[in-house]
Scaffold this motif. Structure first.
Motif, short mmCIF file in Angstrom:
data_model
loop_
_atom_site.label_atom_id
_atom_site.label_comp_id
_atom_site.label_asym_id
_atom_site.label_seq_id
_atom_site.Cartn_x
_atom_site.Cartn_y
_atom_site.Cartn_z
N ALA A 269 0.57 5.28 75.09
CA ALA A 269 1.43 6.42 74.77
C ALA A 269 2.72 6.40 75.58
N LEU A 270 2.61 6.08 76.86
CA LEU A 270 3.80 6.07 77.72
C LEU A 270 4.80 4.99 77.31
N ARG A 271 4.34 3.98 76.61
CA ARG A 271 5.25 2.94 76.12
C ARG A 271 5.83 3.28 74.74
N GLY A 272 5.56 4.49 74.26
CA GLY A 272 6.13 4.92 72.99
C GLY A 272 5.53 4.24 71.79
N GLN A 273 4.24 3.90 71.87
CA GLN A 273 3.59 3.13 70.82
C GLN A 273 2.59 3.98 70.06
N PRO A 274 2.62 3.99 68.73
CA PRO A 274 1.65 4.77 67.96
C PRO A 274 0.22 4.27 68.20
N LEU A 275 -0.72 5.18 68.16
CA LEU A 275 -2.11 4.83 68.41
C LEU A 275 -2.61 3.77 67.43
N LEU A 276 -2.25 3.92 66.15
CA LEU A 276 -2.78 3.03 65.12
C LEU A 276 -1.89 1.82 64.84
N ASN A 277 -0.88 1.61 65.66
CA ASN A 277 -0.01 0.45 65.49
C ASN A 277 0.20 -0.25 66.83
N PRO A 278 -0.88 -0.76 67.42
CA PRO A 278 -0.77 -1.38 68.75
C PRO A 278 -0.07 -2.73 68.69
N ASP A 279 0.62 -3.07 69.78
CA ASP A 279 1.24 -4.39 69.86
C ASP A 279 0.26 -5.38 70.47
N HIS B 141 5.73 16.26 73.25
CA HIS B 141 4.45 15.57 73.07
C HIS B 141 4.69 14.07 72.87
N SER B 142 5.73 13.77 72.09
CA SER B 142 5.96 12.39 71.66
C SER B 142 6.79 11.62 72.68
N VAL B 143 6.62 10.30 72.65
CA VAL B 143 7.38 9.41 73.53
C VAL B 143 8.09 8.39 72.65
N GLY B 144 9.41 8.31 72.79
CA GLY B 144 10.18 7.34 72.03
C GLY B 144 10.69 7.85 70.70
N VAL B 145 10.15 8.96 70.24
CA VAL B 145 10.59 9.57 68.98
C VAL B 145 10.61 11.09 69.17
N PRO B 146 11.37 11.81 68.37
CA PRO B 146 11.38 13.28 68.50
C PRO B 146 10.06 13.88 68.02
N ASP B 147 9.71 15.01 68.59
CA ASP B 147 8.58 15.77 68.06
C ASP B 147 8.88 16.20 66.63
N GLY B 148 7.84 16.25 65.80
CA GLY B 148 8.01 16.73 64.43
C GLY B 148 8.21 15.65 63.39
N GLY B 149 8.13 14.38 63.78
CA GLY B 149 8.27 13.30 62.82
C GLY B 149 6.97 13.06 62.06
N PRO B 150 6.85 11.90 61.39
CA PRO B 150 5.62 11.58 60.66
C PRO B 150 4.39 11.69 61.57
N GLN B 151 3.31 12.28 61.05
CA GLN B 151 2.15 12.59 61.88
C GLN B 151 0.86 12.04 61.27
N MET B 152 -0.11 11.80 62.13
CA MET B 152 -1.44 11.42 61.68
C MET B 152 -2.13 12.64 61.06
N PRO B 153 -2.99 12.43 60.06
CA PRO B 153 -3.67 13.57 59.41
C PRO B 153 -4.51 14.36 60.42
N PHE B 154 -4.57 15.65 60.23
CA PHE B 154 -5.35 16.63 60.98
C PHE B 154 -4.93 16.73 62.45
N THR B 155 -4.95 15.60 63.19
CA THR B 155 -4.63 15.67 64.61
C THR B 155 -3.18 16.07 64.84
N GLY B 156 -2.27 15.66 63.94
CA GLY B 156 -0.85 15.93 64.14
C GLY B 156 -0.20 15.01 65.14
N TRP B 157 -0.92 13.98 65.62
CA TRP B 157 -0.34 13.04 66.58
C TRP B 157 0.71 12.18 65.89
N SER B 158 1.70 11.78 66.66
CA SER B 158 2.81 11.01 66.11
C SER B 158 2.32 9.70 65.49
N ALA B 159 2.84 9.40 64.30
CA ALA B 159 2.50 8.15 63.62
C ALA B 159 3.54 7.07 63.83
#
Length: 306
Positions: free
Chosen positions: A253-263, A171-189
């Protein structure tokens, strides 16, 4: 799917097992909720078909059957304490995931048939017709984005792909699955997450018709919205904005960037998207005066020709 939602919610409450950093019943619960909303939307849209209703019935049945098989696999793996997606630990796990891959293709094909039938349907209100058609089309794109997750990561390729790694895809890009996650959605933080565009795209099937519903409910209070042409233009502007945001979150997402931490690049793209969408809404709200009715004293076309 409504029944499965209740059962998986109970599982979430009484079973404290976790998998890849999330409660083991979180994925089945989210999938059952998503499938329930998806099925209700497709059922309503199929009721609007004015032709080829039998083909629509078959396509809807295919979607329902494929979704049921998908949920059986997901719930069954949760009971076993195993990952349902990307899992090739054992021949059985590999067979389950391969079966899910087939059902996803079948489900997508059924949804494609329904979208084609909706484009051919004669729906009197043009705003309603295009909210439904474009919602179905964007949902197909969102569903297709899910196939990006099946690609092996660089680490998995280094391990020899499917033959050398028990997991192929992520699911994740740039980090392994199962790391820190956003609440409820479980999307990578901490990295990109391809579930975000997949989720956002698929639920255009509900959100664009909801936009039309909101415009219809506001029409008695806002005179400008009583014009069908204005509602149609707002639906088209809304669909264009939805597609632009879908492209933006996919790129992020394809650039490995968290949704809530945009560049900075993502923020600039978001600002441009917001500006263009605002211009589109302003242009859509412009009303064109209706042509004046001919006066009884005006010469008729026949008289003018004479």
């Amino acid at each position: 799917m409504a029944a499965v939602t209740v059962l998986t919610a109970i599982g979430l409450a009484v079973d404290d097992r976790t998998l890849t950093g999330a409660p083991i019943w979180a994925k089945p619960l989210k999938f059952s909720l998503s499938f329930a909303a998806y099925g209700l939307s497709l059922s309503w849209m199929l009721s609007l078909l004015t032709r080829a209703r039998r083909a629509g019935w078959w396509a809807g049945t295919v979607v329902a059957a494929a979704g049921a098989v998908e949920m059986i696999a997901i719930v069954g793996q949760a009971i076993r304490g195993k990952r349902s997606h990307f899992n090739h630990e054992t021949p059985f796990d590999s067979a389950v995931f391969d079966l899910m891959a087939v059902t996803v293709v079948v489900l997508w094909s059924g949804a494609l048939v329904i979208a084609i039938l909706l484009f051919r349907a004669r729906i009197a209100d043009r705003a309603s017709a295009w909210a439904i058609r474009l919602g179905a089309l964007i949902a197909l794109v969102g569903a297709a984005l899910g196939f990006l997750m099946t690609r092996p990561t660089a680490e998995q390729q280094a391990a020899g792909g499917r033959g050398g790694s028990p997991t192929v895809g992520a699911h994740s890009v740039g980090v392994p699955d199962g790391g820190p996650q956003m609440p409820f959605t479980g999307w990578s933080a901490t990295g990109g997450d391809l579930r975000i565009p997949h989720f956002f795209g698929m639920h255009a099937l509900q959100l664009l018709p909801f936009l039309l519903l909101a415009l219809t409910l506001l029409a008695p209070r806002i005179a400008r919205l009583r014009d069908e042409r204005v509602r149609l233009r707002l639906v088209l502007a809304g669909a264009a904005a939805y597609a632009a945001v879908l492209a933006l979150v996919t790129w992020q997402a394809l650039r490995g960037q968290p949704l809530l931490n945009p560049d900075g690049a993502t923020l600039i793209a978001a600002a441009v998207t917001l500006t263009v969408c605002a211009i589109g809404v302003i242009a859509a709200l412009r009303t064109c005066p209706a042509p004046p009715a001919p006066s009884p004293k005006d010469p008729t076309a026949k008289e003018l020709a004479a």
